[in-house]
Write a protein that holds these residues in place. Structure first.
Motif, short mmCIF file in Angstrom:
data_model
loop_
_atom_site.label_atom_id
_atom_site.label_comp_id
_atom_site.label_asym_id
_atom_site.label_seq_id
_atom_site.Cartn_x
_atom_site.Cartn_y
_atom_site.Cartn_z
N SER A 1 -17.32 -96.45 68.28
CA SER A 1 -17.42 -96.68 66.84
C SER A 1 -18.34 -95.69 66.15
O SER A 1 -18.03 -95.17 65.08
CB SER A 1 -17.93 -98.09 66.56
N TRP A 2 -19.49 -95.41 66.78
CA TRP A 2 -20.47 -94.55 66.13
C TRP A 2 -20.31 -93.07 66.48
O TRP A 2 -20.69 -92.21 65.69
CB TRP A 2 -21.89 -95.03 66.44
N ALA B 1 -17.05 -93.09 63.25
CA ALA B 1 -17.90 -93.00 62.07
C ALA B 1 -18.07 -91.54 61.65
O ALA B 1 -17.90 -90.63 62.46
CB ALA B 1 -19.27 -93.62 62.36
N ASN B 2 -18.39 -91.32 60.39
CA ASN B 2 -18.69 -89.97 59.93
C ASN B 2 -20.13 -89.92 59.39
O ASN B 2 -20.83 -90.93 59.44
CB ASN B 2 -17.67 -89.50 58.88
N THR C 1 -21.41 -90.06 56.58
CA THR C 1 -21.76 -90.97 55.49
C THR C 1 -21.61 -92.44 55.88
O THR C 1 -21.95 -93.31 55.09
CB THR C 1 -20.90 -90.69 54.25
N SER C 2 -21.11 -92.72 57.07
CA SER C 2 -20.97 -94.11 57.53
C SER C 2 -22.34 -94.76 57.67
O SER C 2 -23.29 -94.13 58.12
CB SER C 2 -20.25 -94.16 58.88
N LYS C 3 -22.41 -96.02 57.26
CA LYS C 3 -23.65 -96.78 57.38
C LYS C 3 -23.34 -98.15 57.98
O LYS C 3 -22.25 -98.66 57.86
CB LYS C 3 -24.32 -96.96 56.03
N GLN D 1 -23.06 -101.93 58.14
CA GLN D 1 -22.75 -102.89 57.08
C GLN D 1 -23.46 -104.23 57.28
O GLN D 1 -23.31 -105.14 56.50
CB GLN D 1 -21.24 -103.11 57.00
N SER E 1 -27.69 -95.00 58.80
CA SER E 1 -26.50 -94.16 58.92
C SER E 1 -26.09 -94.02 60.38
O SER E 1 -26.83 -94.40 61.29
CB SER E 1 -26.80 -92.76 58.35
N ARG E 2 -24.94 -93.44 60.58
CA ARG E 2 -24.45 -93.16 61.94
C ARG E 2 -25.49 -92.38 62.73
O ARG E 2 -25.81 -92.73 63.87
CB ARG E 2 -23.15 -92.37 61.87
#
Length: 134
Positions: free
Chosen positions: A40-41, A45-46, A48-50, A52, A77-78
């Motif tokens: 997932s990470w 994820a990119n 900007t992914s944080k 949630q 963030s990631r």
């Protein structure tokens, strides 16, 4: 045979920390990637992914003994999470139990529950360090 945990993502690392905290040291965590963090990470994820969910319920040391990390944002963030996973794995002595760049190719089921002894035999192989697949 050591207890096998497949995946060095959040859950695999949490399980390893749980075992170490209780004095159980006959286990290994395998992951096909070259660093801890999980699919997932690392792969999905990119930048900007944080997260949630608030950090207080997601950090690796989430238990009655450890405080929430003070050096991370509430919704990290990631990159913050990947750094956290690596830092905690190092600080808590989990890294010697982790075999990165290792793929599980097959599992032969042998028992029905752990009271019967080992539940199966796992077959492992090395992966490329640059593995980034899902």
């Amino acid at each position: 045979e050591p207890f096998l945990i497949i995946g060095a993502g959040h859950i695999g690392l949490r399980h390893g920390l749980y075992l170490l905290q209780r004095g159980f040291k006959d286990f290994v965590i395998v992951d096909r990637r070259n660093k801890v963090g999980g699919t997932s990470w690392i792969s999905q994820a990119n930048k900007t992914s944080k997260l949630q969910t608030e950090l207080g319920t997601y950090h690796l040391q989430f238990d009655e003994i450890n405080d929430v990390p003070k050096d991370m944002s509430t919704w990290p963030s990631r990159d913050e999470l990947l750094e956290h996973f690596h830092k905690v794995s190092e600080e808590y002595g989990l890294m010697p139990y982790i075999k990165l760049c290792t793929n599980v190719t097959k599992i032969d089921i042998q028992g029905k529950n752990s009271g019967d002894g080992p539940l199966g035999k796992a077959y492992l192989e090395a992966t490329l360090e640059s593995y980034s697949g899902v």
